[in-house]
Scaffold this motif. Structure first.
Motif, PDB file in Angstrom:
ATOM      1  N   GLU A   1       0.836  -1.200   0.000  1.00 27.48           N
ATOM      2  CA  GLU A   1       0.000   0.000   0.000  1.00 27.48           C
ATOM      3  C   GLU A   1       0.881   1.265   0.000  1.00 27.48           C
ATOM      4  OE1 GLU A   1      -0.023  -2.413   2.365  1.00 27.48           O
ATOM      5  OE2 GLU A   1      -2.072  -3.101   2.773  1.00 27.48           O
ATOM      6  N   ASP A   2       0.263   2.414  -0.157  1.00 28.26           N
ATOM      7  CA  ASP A   2       1.005   3.672  -0.091  1.00 28.26           C
ATOM      8  C   ASP A   2       1.528   3.866   1.342  1.00 28.26           C
ATOM      9  OD1 ASP A   2       1.373   6.492  -1.545  1.00 28.26           O
ATOM     10  OD2 ASP A   2       0.897   6.801   0.582  1.00 28.26           O
ATOM     11  N   ALA A   3       2.833   4.181   1.469  1.00 30.39           N
ATOM     12  CA  ALA A   3       3.433   4.299   2.806  1.00 30.39           C
ATOM     13  C   ALA A   3       2.739   5.378   3.632  1.00 30.39           C
ATOM     14  CB  ALA A   3       4.924   4.599   2.688  1.00 30.39           C
ATOM     15  N   GLY A   4       2.353   6.493   2.985  1.00 31.72           N
ATOM     16  CA  GLY A   4       1.696   7.589   3.704  1.00 31.72           C
ATOM     17  C   GLY A   4       0.383   7.126   4.330  1.00 31.72           C
ATOM     18  N   ASP A   5      -0.383   6.321   3.603  1.00 30.07           N
ATOM     19  CA  ASP A   5      -1.649   5.809   4.140  1.00 30.07           C
ATOM     20  C   ASP A   5      -1.403   4.879   5.333  1.00 30.07           C
ATOM     21  OD1 ASP A   5      -3.167   7.225   2.330  1.00 30.07           O
ATOM     22  OD2 ASP A   5      -3.263   5.577   0.877  1.00 30.07           O
ATOM     23  N   LEU A   6      -0.350   4.053   5.220  1.00 36.01           N
ATOM     24  CA  LEU A   6      -0.038   3.139   6.344  1.00 36.01           C
ATOM     25  C   LEU A   6       0.360   3.944   7.581  1.00 36.01           C
ATOM     26  CD1 LEU A   6       1.990   0.289   4.579  1.00 36.01           C
ATOM     27  CD2 LEU A   6      -0.272   0.091   5.633  1.00 36.01           C
ATOM     28  N   LEU A   7       1.235   4.955   7.391  1.00 33.17           N
ATOM     29  CA  LEU A   7       1.685   5.747   8.544  1.00 33.17           C
ATOM     30  C   LEU A   7       0.515   6.499   9.172  1.00 33.17           C
ATOM     31  CD1 LEU A   7       5.159   7.191   7.411  1.00 33.17           C
ATOM     32  CD2 LEU A   7       4.618   5.025   8.525  1.00 33.17           C
TER      33      LEU A   7
END
Ligand code: PLP
Length: 379
Positions: free
Chosen positions: A363-369
């Motif tokens: 997934e997009d790292a920004g969404d995970l963070l």
């Protein structure tokens, strides 16, 4: 050819059957034989010799940088077939003291019955390794579960060579994107292809790679024990291998971002990820690995209760065991993968009840963070 080119083109038949660019599934179990062919030339799924299988084997060998490879019906079929190939009655095996639960259970529950001896080694401490007259092989894992320790892999290869024993490594957590054991000198490498090699959480398979001579011995054992891979699963696996590099590099970078983010939070007591400079194996992991993988584990300062609150508050990761898929998965090993161990045994190897294991997806790292940030706010 470099890795990503091999992933797409390795093992491909040019031109493909009837001009097909995508190698097809040969479903049939009966193939006519040519004049002069022997039993060894027969094409049959259990003999791991049909066109869909040999195509997959060639692709796996190309990705591993090995002379040969063979696919198996699961990761467990891979390791049990290897051990049955290498060990006879009275032979001795050295195994890592931390192993995947199935491998650990197989060795501890079956070695004696099969007439094999075994002893455990600390894969981080080469000075403690010693062979006996009857030692035939050493078995380690590249990155261990769930504390993400990285074995002294170069030293394992040297130790095996200098003592004339076979070196075997389970490379499931690293995948050949991050470490290519056959290139580094291991005699045999196996994977649970269920995990990163397939990467879509929709099949069970294994792989074994190494020299042509050793893989041929493993294939003969596999032919008799019957753990062959079904051609449909083999087709899906070969399809998935084409994107292995792209997927695992994204998982490497997402996992590093999540690990660094968690390490910076006052609510986190510890993060286990070899990509972080304070991990005990960071030094040699940096020399050995092209990336630190998509797996990490961590503990919250609030213990089990906080861990359960976090799991419930996260919206993207599925709470589930297993690993290596494109979707992020989260689990508490004490109640899933390591529930079979006693609480004392778990504590002795650092698997506390509040330990959380994460298999980071693509997934997009920004969404995970952002998801971890909102979930940590609720803890
Ligand atoms: N090795 C490792 C490191 C694993 O994590 C697993 C499964 O979780 C296996 C081997 C066994 O693989 P399979 O479930 O494909 O038999």
């Amino acid at each position: 050819m470099r890795f990503d080119t091999l992933a797409v083109h390795g093992g491909e038949r040019v031109p493909g059957p009837s001009g097909s660019v995508v190698f097809p599934i040969f479903q049939g179990t009966v193939f006519t034989s040519e004049p002069g062919e022997s039993y060894h030339d027969i094409k049959y799924h259990r003999l791991n010799s049909t066109p869909t299988q040999t195509y997959l084997h060639d692709k796996l060998a190309a990705l591993e940088g090995a002379e040969a490879a063979v696919a198996t019906s699961s990761g467990m079929a891979a390791v049990t077939t290897i051990l049955h190939t290498l060990l006879g009655k009275g032979d001795h095996l050295l195994v890592s003291d931390v192993l995947y639960g199935g491998t650990h259970d197989f060795v501890t529950a079956h070695a004696e019955r099969l007439g094999w001896e075994y002893s455990t080694i600390d894969p981080q401490d080469p000075s403690s390794w010693a062979v006996r007259d009857n030692t035939r092989a050493v078995l380690v894992e590249t990155i261990t579960n769930p504390l993400m320790r990285v074995a002294r892999l170069r030293e394992v290869v040297e130790f095996a060579r200098s003592n004339g024993i076979v070196s075997v490594v389970d490379n499931t957590f690293a995948s050949p994107v991050n470490f290519r054991p056959a290139v580094a000198g291991f005699d045999l490498v196996f994977n649970s292809a269920t995990k990163y090699l397939n990467g879509h959480s929709d099949l069970v398979a294994g792989s074994v790679a190494g020299s042509s001579a050793l893989v041929e011995q493993v294939r003969h054992t596999l032919n008799l024990y019957g753990g062959s891979l079904d051609p449909h699963a083999g087709f899906l696996l070969a399809r998935s291998l084409k994107t292995l590099g792209v997927r695992v590099r994204q998982q490497n970078s997402n996992a590093l971002a999540v690990a660094a983010f968690l390490a910076s939070s006052p609510k986190i007591a510890a993060v286990n990820y070899a990509g972080l400079p304070d991990h005990p194996d960071h030094g040699h992991a940096r020399d050995l690995l092209a990336g630190y993988g998509g797996m990490l584990s961590f503990r919250l300062t609030g213990g089990v209760e906080a861990a359960e609150t976090l799991l419930a508050a996260l919206t993207l990761p599925a709470v589930a065991p297993s690993l290596g898929g494109v979707e992020t998965l989260i689990t508490r090993p004490a109640v899933t993968s390591h529930a079979g161990m006693s609480a004392e045994d778990r504590a002795a190897v650092g698997i506390t009840d509040d330990l959380i294991r994460l298999s980071v997806g693509i997934e997009d790292a920004g969404d995970l963070l952002a998801d971890f940030a909102q979930a940590l706010d609720k803890v």
